[in-house]
Design a protein around this motif. Sequence first.
Motif, short mmCIF file in Angstrom:
data_model
loop_
_atom_site.label_atom_id
_atom_site.label_comp_id
_atom_site.label_asym_id
_atom_site.label_seq_id
_atom_site.Cartn_x
_atom_site.Cartn_y
_atom_site.Cartn_z
N LEU A 1 56.84 -2.81 47.63
CA LEU A 1 57.06 -4.44 46.85
C LEU A 1 57.47 -3.68 45.15
O LEU A 1 56.72 -2.57 45.28
N GLY A 2 58.05 -3.92 44.98
CA GLY A 2 58.14 -3.87 42.70
C GLY A 2 59.27 -2.62 43.00
O GLY A 2 59.82 -2.42 42.04
N ALA A 3 59.72 -2.57 44.02
CA ALA A 3 60.71 -1.46 44.77
C ALA A 3 62.39 -2.04 43.82
O ALA A 3 62.21 -3.10 43.81
N GLY A 4 63.10 -1.43 43.39
CA GLY A 4 64.23 -0.93 42.88
C GLY A 4 64.36 -1.65 41.49
O GLY A 4 65.97 -1.84 40.63
N THR A 5 63.96 -1.02 40.55
CA THR A 5 63.28 -1.40 39.17
C THR A 5 63.10 -0.26 38.58
O THR A 5 62.20 0.95 39.28
N ASP A 6 62.57 -0.24 37.51
CA ASP A 6 61.67 0.70 36.27
C ASP A 6 60.62 0.64 37.24
O ASP A 6 60.19 -0.09 37.81
N PRO A 7 60.17 2.14 37.58
CA PRO A 7 59.29 2.64 38.14
C PRO A 7 57.29 1.96 37.98
O PRO A 7 56.58 1.07 38.04
#
Length: 789
Positions: free
Chosen positions: A419-425
Amino acid sequence: MIAQRALKTLEFDKVREQVANFCTSSIGKSAIDQLIPETEFNQVVELLDEMDEGLSILRVKGNVPMGGIFDVRPHSKRAQIGGMLSPTELMEIASTIRASRILRNFIEDIEAEGDINIPHFLERKEQMPVLTGLQHEINDCIDENGVVLDSASTVLRSIRQSLRAEEAKVRQKLESLTRGANAAKMLSDSIVTIRNDRFVIPVKQEYRSHYGGIVHDQSSSGQTLFIEPDSIVQLNNEIGRLKVKEQVEIERILMELSAKVQEVSHEIFVLVQILGDIDIILAKAKYGQANKCSKPKMNDEGYIRLVRARHPLISIDVAVPNTIEFGRDITAIVITGPNTGGKTVTLKTVGLCTLMAQAGIPVPALDGSELAVFDQLFADIGDEQSIEQSLSTFSSHMVNIVDILSKFDSRSLVLFDELGAGTDPQEGAALAISILDEVVDRGARIMATTHYPELKAYGYNRPGVVNASVEFDVETLSPTYRLLIGVPGRSNAFEISKRLGLKETIIERARVFTGTDRHEVESMIASLEESRLRSEREADEAHALLEEAERLQEDLQERLQTFDEKKENLEKKAKEKARKIVDEAKKEAEKIIEELKEMKKNAAQAVKEHELIDAKKRLEEAAPEEENKVLKKQAVIRERAQNLQVGDEVKVLSYGQKGTLIEKVSDHEWVVQIGILKMKLEDSDLQYVKPEKQKQTVTMANIKNRNNHVKLELDLRGERYEEAILKTEKYIDDALLANYQRVSIIHGKGTGALRQGIQNYLKGHKRVKSFRFGEAGEGGFGVTVVELK
């Protein structure tokens, strides 16, 4: 209804394929392809109950007769619109009806035996239409190979008889040509064959004109012509005419049978549907049996408890089982930790097991598992980047998440992977927390995986949320795929780097950069893992002790049962023996009483004293042996107690020592001097010891008395083996006291068992010098002569 997207994401179609492999009919296989999870609670429970009945039948019976079933619905549909069915299609209908009859009888036999409770199978059996009459009509006309029989009608039988007669004439005519004088020279081969449904013979090209007639074919080389001679053209024409008549009659029969199928076409549809349903139920049960699955308990409260569950699509030998529980106090599990640790597999295991249970398929988990019936299941798993839509991985996931957030409710199961992967941590972690809050607040059940460290503390300050992680073995530098509920995942980068040889100074500098808070969190996680491992060890030890205690209890119960059985058998035998002894004693007593009555009647005659004494002695002996022993013992004790006097020498039975009576304390108690000790003892514990002179006198008297009556031979004929050995022992002792040098023991010839037993006893006697068989004048092999020392 469960969305197709979730079914595809969780690969439910592969589970269906595995179940379909256990179907025995095409009906079941095609139905399995359309199988989808149900969302109505009672219907799911019924599906699982049906499957469990199938499992019970397979366990008890081993298999269910489901052979010979065909999908005959297309045949019935064509018959409905007036079409003519082929012999093969009619045969398939008859076979399916026959299979239903065999299955019905099988279920009725189970019902009669009463060993298994199968209400759902009995209900389906009652719903099966009985079409045995149609089956017999078809079987009377068509055989199992799809050939219309001669017996289908009298007209067909007559036509075929005429046809066979005409064919025999043609063959006879042609065979006479093949055996002619010039046949070997003019024919390529002396055979009769068929071309274009006409009988012909193979003629060489150069002799074509000799036979005349019609050429129907030629060989590939052109050297052989297949000719129908003029002489049989008319006969072949007659055969063709009869074949046309045969075909017309066959079509009439087939139309008649098709019309009968048309009459019951609706019943055939129902029958096929029921057979297909039973095939699906049994396929699910066989799948569960083959993959060690179990039937889960179902609820409609959103509660999930999977005991040592495995991923259904991973081999049993490879899959790592995990126990997963949430849905009541805890409604959300957040699995954190590094990639390739098994987080996604855990997610899919929960999702697939839920779909399988709602489709009536047993789940790969142990007994005691429980699952919930959800109205909807949503899954955002894997990289679903869309090149056509020019969407990034993050965008693709977000599109799916937005769709999920617009549809889910409190009766939904939601699965988020990374969940929430693929962008600014930092932004991704914030989004993940916000999305989780939204789902948790609306009451759905959720499992999510993430590698963001910010979510490790999420479960500690959110009610209804628990952290979890997948175990990682630092020693082997590999994941164990074991799920740890309540322990957040931690990065093992420092430990792995250290084991791989990175300098300690570099690692320590890195620890400083991570910050105090991060270090405290990692320490907390490490402490939790240590506590978990300790708890698991203690639980394993407790479990081992429990198993040992259960094993000992079972062993003791088994021994107690064996003891009780032996005790019961011994009591039974003892009672039987006592009963026989009492019966014999009664008979003997009655006999003696009758004799005494006779004596009374003859009172005029004087009754001799020895006769009365003998009768009294026989009455005493008639009492059961055990009773005699007790009475004798009591009499001895009474006599002993009455005759003891102060100064007598006695033997103390309980100590095995001799002593002297000093004083009588009471009716049954004496003071006894044993050496320097004085003791109070019961008279029942004392045995009178005769003085030495008195003993010697008695012994000499006995010896003298024995000399007077001991014979030189002992007759044992007719004696039982044990009694004979006892008498032999006593006789040898008496003979030695009588100073005999030689005695004879008469045992007879018989089977030789008594002779052998006596001679074996004599071999072991210290005072027997030798022994031999008697001479011819002494009794031969029936006598053993003994020399004494």
